[in-house]
Each structure stands twice: as C-alpha cells, then as structure tokens.
Design a protein around this motif. Sequence first.
Motif, PDB file in Angstrom:
ATOM      1  N   PHE A   1       0.756  -1.278  -0.053  1.00 39.64           N
ATOM      2  CA  PHE A   1      -0.076   0.126  -0.038  1.00 39.64           C
ATOM      3  C   PHE A   1       0.901   1.170   0.176  1.00 39.64           C
ATOM      4  N   ILE A   2       0.323   2.362  -0.659  1.00 44.13           N
ATOM      5  CA  ILE A   2       1.197   3.464  -0.815  1.00 44.13           C
ATOM      6  C   ILE A   2       0.161   4.720  -0.456  1.00 44.13           C
ATOM      7  N   THR A   3       0.751   5.623   0.724  1.00 43.25           N
ATOM      8  CA  THR A   3       0.102   6.592   0.775  1.00 43.25           C
ATOM      9  C   THR A   3       0.585   7.975   0.196  1.00 43.25           C
ATOM     10  N   PRO A   4       0.030   9.018   0.410  1.00 43.09           N
ATOM     11  CA  PRO A   4       0.883  10.240  -0.051  1.00 43.09           C
ATOM     12  C   PRO A   4       2.183  10.367   0.440  1.00 43.09           C
ATOM     13  N   ASN A   5       2.350   9.856   1.566  1.00 41.40           N
ATOM     14  CA  ASN A   5       3.609  10.252   2.663  1.00 41.40           C
ATOM     15  C   ASN A   5       4.519   9.207   2.796  1.00 41.40           C
ATOM     16  N   LYS A   6       4.051   7.860   2.797  1.00 37.42           N
ATOM     17  CA  LYS A   6       4.772   6.397   2.908  1.00 37.42           C
ATOM     18  C   LYS A   6       4.412   5.604   1.830  1.00 37.42           C
ATOM     19  N   THR A   7       5.189   4.585   1.958  1.00 35.88           N
ATOM     20  CA  THR A   7       5.264   3.550   0.755  1.00 35.88           C
ATOM     21  C   THR A   7       5.537   2.343   1.686  1.00 35.88           C
ATOM     22  N   GLY A   8       4.443   1.325   1.530  1.00 40.44           N
ATOM     23  CA  GLY A   8       4.562   0.032   2.463  1.00 40.44           C
ATOM     24  C   GLY A   8       5.583  -0.920   1.712  1.00 40.44           C
ATOM     25  N   LYS A   9       6.034  -2.013   2.730  1.00 46.06           N
ATOM     26  CA  LYS A   9       7.030  -2.940   2.205  1.00 46.06           C
ATOM     27  C   LYS A   9       6.085  -3.909   1.358  1.00 46.06           C
ATOM     28  N   TRP A  10       6.840  -4.674   0.403  1.00 41.17           N
ATOM     29  CA  TRP A  10       6.279  -5.787  -0.273  1.00 41.17           C
ATOM     30  C   TRP A  10       5.723  -6.864   0.394  1.00 41.17           C
ATOM     31  N   TYR A  11       4.731  -7.537   0.368  1.00 42.32           N
ATOM     32  CA  TYR A  11       4.267  -8.784   1.043  1.00 42.32           C
ATOM     33  C   TYR A  11       3.645  -9.705   0.083  1.00 42.32           C
ATOM     34  N   PRO A  12       3.754 -11.009   0.371  1.00 44.22           N
ATOM     35  CA  PRO A  12       3.786 -12.134  -0.636  1.00 44.22           C
ATOM     36  C   PRO A  12       2.118 -12.417  -0.594  1.00 44.22           C
ATOM     37  N   SER A  13       1.064 -11.756   0.296  1.00 40.95           N
ATOM     38  CA  SER A  13      -0.384 -11.835   0.199  1.00 40.95           C
ATOM     39  C   SER A  13      -0.850 -10.626   0.628  1.00 40.95           C
ATOM     40  N   LEU A  14      -2.059 -10.638   0.145  1.00 44.19           N
ATOM     41  CA  LEU A  14      -2.805  -9.325   0.136  1.00 44.19           C
ATOM     42  C   LEU A  14      -3.331  -9.128   1.618  1.00 44.19           C
ATOM     43  N   ALA A  15      -3.739 -10.432   2.441  1.00 45.21           N
ATOM     44  CA  ALA A  15      -3.857 -10.290   3.724  1.00 45.21           C
ATOM     45  C   ALA A  15      -2.980  -9.620   4.552  1.00 45.21           C
ATOM     46  N   LEU A  16      -1.623 -10.112   4.346  1.00 49.15           N
ATOM     47  CA  LEU A  16      -0.446  -9.724   5.224  1.00 49.15           C
ATOM     48  C   LEU A  16      -0.359  -8.156   4.746  1.00 49.15           C
ATOM     49  N   ALA A  17      -0.462  -7.730   3.533  1.00 49.31           N
ATOM     50  CA  ALA A  17      -0.232  -6.335   3.194  1.00 49.31           C
ATOM     51  C   ALA A  17      -1.232  -5.490   3.790  1.00 49.31           C
TER      52      ALA A  17
END
Length: 63
Positions: free
Chosen positions: A5-21
């Motif tokens: 997930f990406i917000t206007p101010n932060k970028t999340g890490k890559w995860y192998p499943s949608l539930a984990l993200a």
Amino acid sequence: MEYRFITPNKTGKWYPSLALAQRHACSIGAGYLNDGSGEFFQYCETELEMREVEPAAETSIAA
C-alpha cells in the motif's frame, strides 16, 4: 504476486499476500483493519500496488 500500500507520504513494504499487506497497512496510515470481522478499509488517498514475482531459478550444484 506481491502487494503493498502507498499513501501520499509513505510507501509500504512488499508482502507475499494481500492479507499480510492489509495487516501491515495500518502502520503507515493506509487503512483500518477491523479485528472482529477481518475486513480492511482502505483510506481515500491510499493506493494498492501489485507486482508479479518471477519464480526463483533452480540452481544445481555440479558434483
């Protein structure tokens, strides 16, 4: 596939499943995960990115 997930101010890490993200999206302010129902609510300016992951190449060790 991998998800983040990406917000206007932060970028999340890559995860192998949608539930984990989704579970980790709350830490960057990308949405809200309802613990009771397990439903994820993505905030308005949040984007979900997906990418295909290449399978790891097999390596063989010559004897």
